[in-house]
Design a protein around this motif. Structure first.
Motif, PDB file in Angstrom:
ATOM      1  N   GLY A  48       0.852  -1.178   0.000  1.00 63.03           N
ATOM      2  CA  GLY A  48       0.000   0.000   0.000  1.00 63.03           C
ATOM      3  C   GLY A  48       0.893   1.236   0.000  1.00 63.03           C
ATOM      4  O   GLY A  48       2.106   1.143   0.201  1.00 63.03           O
ATOM      5  N   VAL A  49       0.276   2.400  -0.226  1.00 64.71           N
ATOM      6  CA  VAL A  49       1.073   3.634  -0.306  1.00 64.71           C
ATOM      7  C   VAL A  49       0.402   4.755   0.488  1.00 64.71           C
ATOM      8  O   VAL A  49      -0.819   4.914   0.448  1.00 64.71           O
ATOM      9  CB  VAL A  49       1.229   4.093  -1.782  1.00 64.71           C
ATOM     10  N   THR A  50       1.207   5.492   1.236  1.00 65.21           N
ATOM     11  CA  THR A  50       0.769   6.752   1.846  1.00 65.21           C
ATOM     12  C   THR A  50       1.443   7.870   1.063  1.00 65.21           C
ATOM     13  O   THR A  50       2.672   7.978   1.066  1.00 65.21           O
ATOM     14  CB  THR A  50       1.242   6.840   3.309  1.00 65.21           C
ATOM     15  N   TYR A  51       0.634   8.680   0.381  1.00 65.11           N
ATOM     16  CA  TYR A  51       1.197   9.785  -0.410  1.00 65.11           C
ATOM     17  C   TYR A  51       1.296  11.024   0.470  1.00 65.11           C
ATOM     18  O   TYR A  51       0.305  11.445   1.068  1.00 65.11           O
ATOM     19  CB  TYR A  51       0.316  10.076  -1.618  1.00 65.11           C
ATOM     20  N   ASN A  52       2.485  11.556   0.540  1.00 60.11           N
ATOM     21  CA  ASN A  52       2.689  12.765   1.333  1.00 60.11           C
ATOM     22  C   ASN A  52       3.147  13.891   0.416  1.00 60.11           C
ATOM     23  O   ASN A  52       4.302  13.937   0.012  1.00 60.11           O
ATOM     24  CB  ASN A  52       3.736  12.485   2.430  1.00 60.11           C
ATOM     25  N   PHE A  53       2.187  14.759   0.088  1.00 60.11           N
ATOM     26  CA  PHE A  53       2.501  15.929  -0.729  1.00 60.11           C
ATOM     27  C   PHE A  53       3.205  16.916   0.195  1.00 60.11           C
ATOM     28  O   PHE A  53       2.593  17.512   1.062  1.00 60.11           O
ATOM     29  CB  PHE A  53       1.205  16.505  -1.299  1.00 60.11           C
ATOM     30  N   LEU A  54       4.525  17.048   0.019  1.00 58.20           N
ATOM     31  CA  LEU A  54       5.346  17.734   1.022  1.00 58.20           C
ATOM     32  C   LEU A  54       5.036  19.226   1.141  1.00 58.20           C
ATOM     33  O   LEU A  54       4.760  19.897   0.155  1.00 58.20           O
ATOM     34  CB  LEU A  54       6.823  17.551   0.677  1.00 58.20           C
ATOM     35  N   GLY A  55       5.118  19.708   2.353  1.00 60.57           N
ATOM     36  CA  GLY A  55       4.861  21.123   2.639  1.00 60.57           C
ATOM     37  C   GLY A  55       4.524  21.220   4.111  1.00 60.57           C
ATOM     38  O   GLY A  55       3.879  20.333   4.650  1.00 60.57           O
ATOM     39  N   GLU A  56       5.024  22.269   4.745  1.00 60.04           N
ATOM     40  CA  GLU A  56       4.783  22.418   6.180  1.00 60.04           C
ATOM     41  C   GLU A  56       4.316  23.840   6.441  1.00 60.04           C
ATOM     42  O   GLU A  56       4.008  24.560   5.508  1.00 60.04           O
ATOM     43  CB  GLU A  56       6.060  22.075   6.952  1.00 60.04           C
ATOM     44  N   TYR A  57       4.317  24.214   7.675  1.00 58.09           N
ATOM     45  CA  TYR A  57       3.883  25.498   8.212  1.00 58.09           C
ATOM     46  C   TYR A  57       3.578  26.563   7.151  1.00 58.09           C
ATOM     47  O   TYR A  57       4.465  27.052   6.471  1.00 58.09           O
ATOM     48  CB  TYR A  57       4.968  26.009   9.169  1.00 58.09           C
ATOM     49  N   GLN A  58       2.322  26.906   7.052  1.00 60.12           N
ATOM     50  CA  GLN A  58       1.900  27.881   6.049  1.00 60.12           C
ATOM     51  C   GLN A  58       0.909  28.868   6.682  1.00 60.12           C
ATOM     52  O   GLN A  58       0.042  28.477   7.453  1.00 60.12           O
ATOM     53  CB  GLN A  58       1.235  27.098   4.898  1.00 60.12           C
ATOM     54  N   THR A  59       1.068  30.138   6.338  1.00 59.51           N
ATOM     55  CA  THR A  59       0.147  31.136   6.902  1.00 59.51           C
ATOM     56  C   THR A  59      -0.591  31.916   5.813  1.00 59.51           C
ATOM     57  O   THR A  59      -1.603  32.545   6.085  1.00 59.51           O
ATOM     58  CB  THR A  59       0.925  32.159   7.762  1.00 59.51           C
ATOM     59  N   ASP A  60      -0.079  31.857   4.592  1.00 60.02           N
ATOM     60  CA  ASP A  60      -0.694  32.638   3.522  1.00 60.02           C
ATOM     61  C   ASP A  60      -1.974  31.928   3.025  1.00 60.02           C
ATOM     62  O   ASP A  60      -1.902  30.816   2.492  1.00 60.02           O
ATOM     63  CB  ASP A  60       0.344  32.772   2.391  1.00 60.02           C
ATOM     64  N   PRO A  61      -3.144  32.578   3.202  1.00 57.13           N
ATOM     65  CA  PRO A  61      -4.414  31.911   2.852  1.00 57.13           C
ATOM     66  C   PRO A  61      -4.441  31.392   1.417  1.00 57.13           C
ATOM     67  O   PRO A  61      -4.999  30.315   1.153  1.00 57.13           O
ATOM     68  CB  PRO A  61      -5.467  33.002   3.055  1.00 57.13           C
ATOM     69  N   GLU A  62      -3.834  32.154   0.504  1.00 58.58           N
ATOM     70  CA  GLU A  62      -3.880  31.689  -0.898  1.00 58.58           C
ATOM     71  C   GLU A  62      -3.070  30.403  -1.088  1.00 58.58           C
ATOM     72  O   GLU A  62      -3.509  29.472  -1.761  1.00 58.58           O
ATOM     73  CB  GLU A  62      -3.294  32.757  -1.821  1.00 58.58           C
ATOM     74  N   ARG A  63      -1.891  30.374  -0.447  1.00 57.01           N
ATOM     75  CA  ARG A  63      -1.059  29.155  -0.568  1.00 57.01           C
ATOM     76  C   ARG A  63      -1.740  27.979   0.119  1.00 57.01           C
ATOM     77  O   ARG A  63      -1.668  26.838  -0.336  1.00 57.01           O
ATOM     78  CB  ARG A  63       0.325  29.396   0.042  1.00 57.01           C
ATOM     79  N   ILE A  64      -2.418  28.271   1.246  1.00 58.86           N
ATOM     80  CA  ILE A  64      -3.115  27.194   1.959  1.00 58.86           C
ATOM     81  C   ILE A  64      -4.219  26.608   1.067  1.00 58.86           C
ATOM     82  O   ILE A  64      -4.366  25.394   0.948  1.00 58.86           O
ATOM     83  CB  ILE A  64      -3.681  27.720   3.296  1.00 58.86           C
ATOM     84  N   GLU A  65      -4.958  27.508   0.408  1.00 54.85           N
ATOM     85  CA  GLU A  65      -6.010  27.016  -0.497  1.00 54.85           C
ATOM     86  C   GLU A  65      -5.421  26.212  -1.650  1.00 54.85           C
ATOM     87  O   GLU A  65      -5.972  25.187  -2.056  1.00 54.85           O
ATOM     88  CB  GLU A  65      -6.807  28.192  -1.054  1.00 54.85           C
ATOM     89  N   ARG A  66      -4.289  26.692  -2.143  1.00 55.12           N
ATOM     90  CA  ARG A  66      -3.635  25.956  -3.246  1.00 55.12           C
ATOM     91  C   ARG A  66      -3.231  24.560  -2.780  1.00 55.12           C
ATOM     92  O   ARG A  66      -3.387  23.582  -3.506  1.00 55.12           O
ATOM     93  CB  ARG A  66      -2.400  26.717  -3.741  1.00 55.12           C
ATOM     94  N   THR A  67      -2.708  24.483  -1.540  1.00 52.48           N
ATOM     95  CA  THR A  67      -2.315  23.171  -1.001  1.00 52.48           C
ATOM     96  C   THR A  67      -3.528  22.256  -0.904  1.00 52.48           C
ATOM     97  O   THR A  67      -3.503  21.099  -1.334  1.00 52.48           O
ATOM     98  CB  THR A  67      -1.678  23.344   0.405  1.00 52.48           C
ATOM     99  N   ARG A  68      -4.618  22.798  -0.338  1.00 51.53           N
ATOM    100  CA  ARG A  68      -5.843  21.979  -0.217  1.00 51.53           C
ATOM    101  C   ARG A  68      -6.299  21.504  -1.595  1.00 51.53           C
ATOM    102  O   ARG A  68      -6.596  20.327  -1.796  1.00 51.53           O
ATOM    103  CB  ARG A  68      -6.949  22.821   0.436  1.00 51.53           C
ATOM    104  N   ASN A  69      -6.319  22.432  -2.554  1.00 56.38           N
ATOM    105  CA  ASN A  69      -6.791  22.053  -3.898  1.00 56.38           C
ATOM    106  C   ASN A  69      -5.863  21.038  -4.554  1.00 56.38           C
ATOM    107  O   ASN A  69      -6.304  20.167  -5.298  1.00 56.38           O
ATOM    108  CB  ASN A  69      -6.938  23.296  -4.782  1.00 56.38           C
TER     109      ASN A  69
END
Ligand SMILES: Cc1cc2nc3c(=O)[nH]c(=O)nc-3n(C[C@H](O)[C@H](O)[C@H](O)COP(=O)(O)OP(=O)(O)OC[C@H]3O[C@@H](n4cnc5c(N)ncnc54)[C@H](O)[C@@H]3O)c2cc1C
Length: 315
Positions: free
Chosen positions: A54-75
């Protein structure tokens, strides 16, 4: 000491660039990181799945405060879930691992509520594709909030997992709370440098705490995700499974991409559920330096490759 050297150079963008461009150094990165793009992650995941892992996919990225970047990460997580489905990798063979700090958890007093909202949307998309979701555990300042968000998510998405770090003093109690919830609990030793006021530091003490947490989880209804490469702890988990009459469908082994790959294949061939944690994305540097810092041998190898690349010279 190598750990300190490593941390002192870890912030250098030059170092990351050298690792990307210099062949020997790139080889060190590729051992631990599947690539920078979703397509590379899917390609690496397909190979693992073909080998009955099986696989756990980890799209790398940590601590974020910029709302636009956070939305981009979610999307990006949502789009990646669709890509998994379209690539024939939907279903529980695939899992997403989320770092809540990348979803704004630590940004202001309403950070946890916003991170929960983003995580909920990712869980909804993942559930649509039959893909599992587990929350990574970051440093101890996030533990309460992460466990609470995991609890909230389980109300609507019962298969949501959460990581627990055996090194923290609080973890035996956290495992006792999770023991009879049916939750998927990823038990790790802990990868963060924590203060002595909150965490065990001696390896033998961490190992003992890990066993204590394993006993608690195997004795309840939780699904233990035994996330360690440590041969002794892997043996103990097999013994606990026998003692509690658990078959291989009620727990799983999890290991990192590039670490003890032969053992991953051996466990899978012996009928165990095994999942490989597969990190990818352009933000691989923090993850990569943590993997190096875990083993002096890795650090030495890394420093040699760096010296060859010339990246450590001042311009
Ligand atoms: C699937 C998975 C998910 C994780 N999620 C989290 C998380 O959410 N939060 C968190 O704090 N930590 C997480 N970790 C990291 C974890 O906390 C440990 O730092 C890491 O797994 C090393 O500990 P170990 O249990 O393998 O034991 P160790 O005693 O460190 O290692 C045992 C043996 O495994 C091999 N090994 C271990 N690490 C390496 C390496 N980097 N390079 C080469 N060989 C190695 C060596 O042979 C070593 O002797 C995760 C680990 C895994 C496997």
């Amino acid at each position: 000491m190598p750990h300190r050297i490593l941390l002192s150079i870890a912030g250098h963008g030059r170092v990351a660039t050298a690792l990307r461009t210099q062949a020997t150094a790139r080889g060190v990165v590729e051992r631990f990181v599947a690539g920078e793009t979703p397509a590379q992650a899917v390609a690496a995941g397909s190979v693992l799945v073909a080998g009955r892992l099986g696989v756990t996919y980890n799209f790398l990225g940590e601590y974020q405060t910029d709302p636009e970047r956070i939305e981009r990460t979610r999307n990006a997580f949502i789009a990646f879930t669709r890509l998994l489905g379209d690539s024939g990798l939907g279903g529980p063979q695939s899992e997403l691992s989320l770092k809540l700090s990348a979803l704004g958890q630590l940004h202001g007093s309403d950070g946890p509520a916003r991170a929960l909202d983003h995580a909920r949307r990712i869980c909804a998309a993942a559930t649509g594709a039959g893909v599992l979701v587990t929350l990574d555990m970051e440093d101890h300042t996030t533990t309460d909030s992460t466990l609470e968000i995991a609890r909230e998510l389980r109300q609507d998405f019962p298969a949501t997992g959460v990581a627990v770090q055996a090194a923290l003093f609080r973890s035996p109690a956290d495992c006792a709370d999770l023991r009879n919830t049916g939750a998927r609990v990823r038990l790790v030793k802990g990868a963060y440098r924590e203060p002595r006021s909150v965490a065990l530091h001696r390896r033998t003490e961490v190992d003992r705490a890990y066993v204590r947490c394993l006993r608690t989880l195997f004795g309840g209804t939780a699904r233990p995700l035994v996330a360690t490469h440590d041969p002794r702890l892997i043996r103990i988990s097999a013994e606990l499974a026998r003692r509690h009459g658990r078959d291989a469908t009620t727990f799983e082994h999890q290991m990192l991409f590039g670490v003890r790959s032969a053992e991953q294949r051996r466990l899978a061939a012996a009928g165990h559920a095994v999942r490989v944690y597969l990190p990818f994305g352009p933000d691989w540097y923090g993850y990569f330096t943590r993997r190096l810092a875990e083993r002096p041998a890795n650090t030495v190898f890394f420093l040699r490759a760096l010296a060859k690349s010339g990246a450590s010279r001042r311009p």
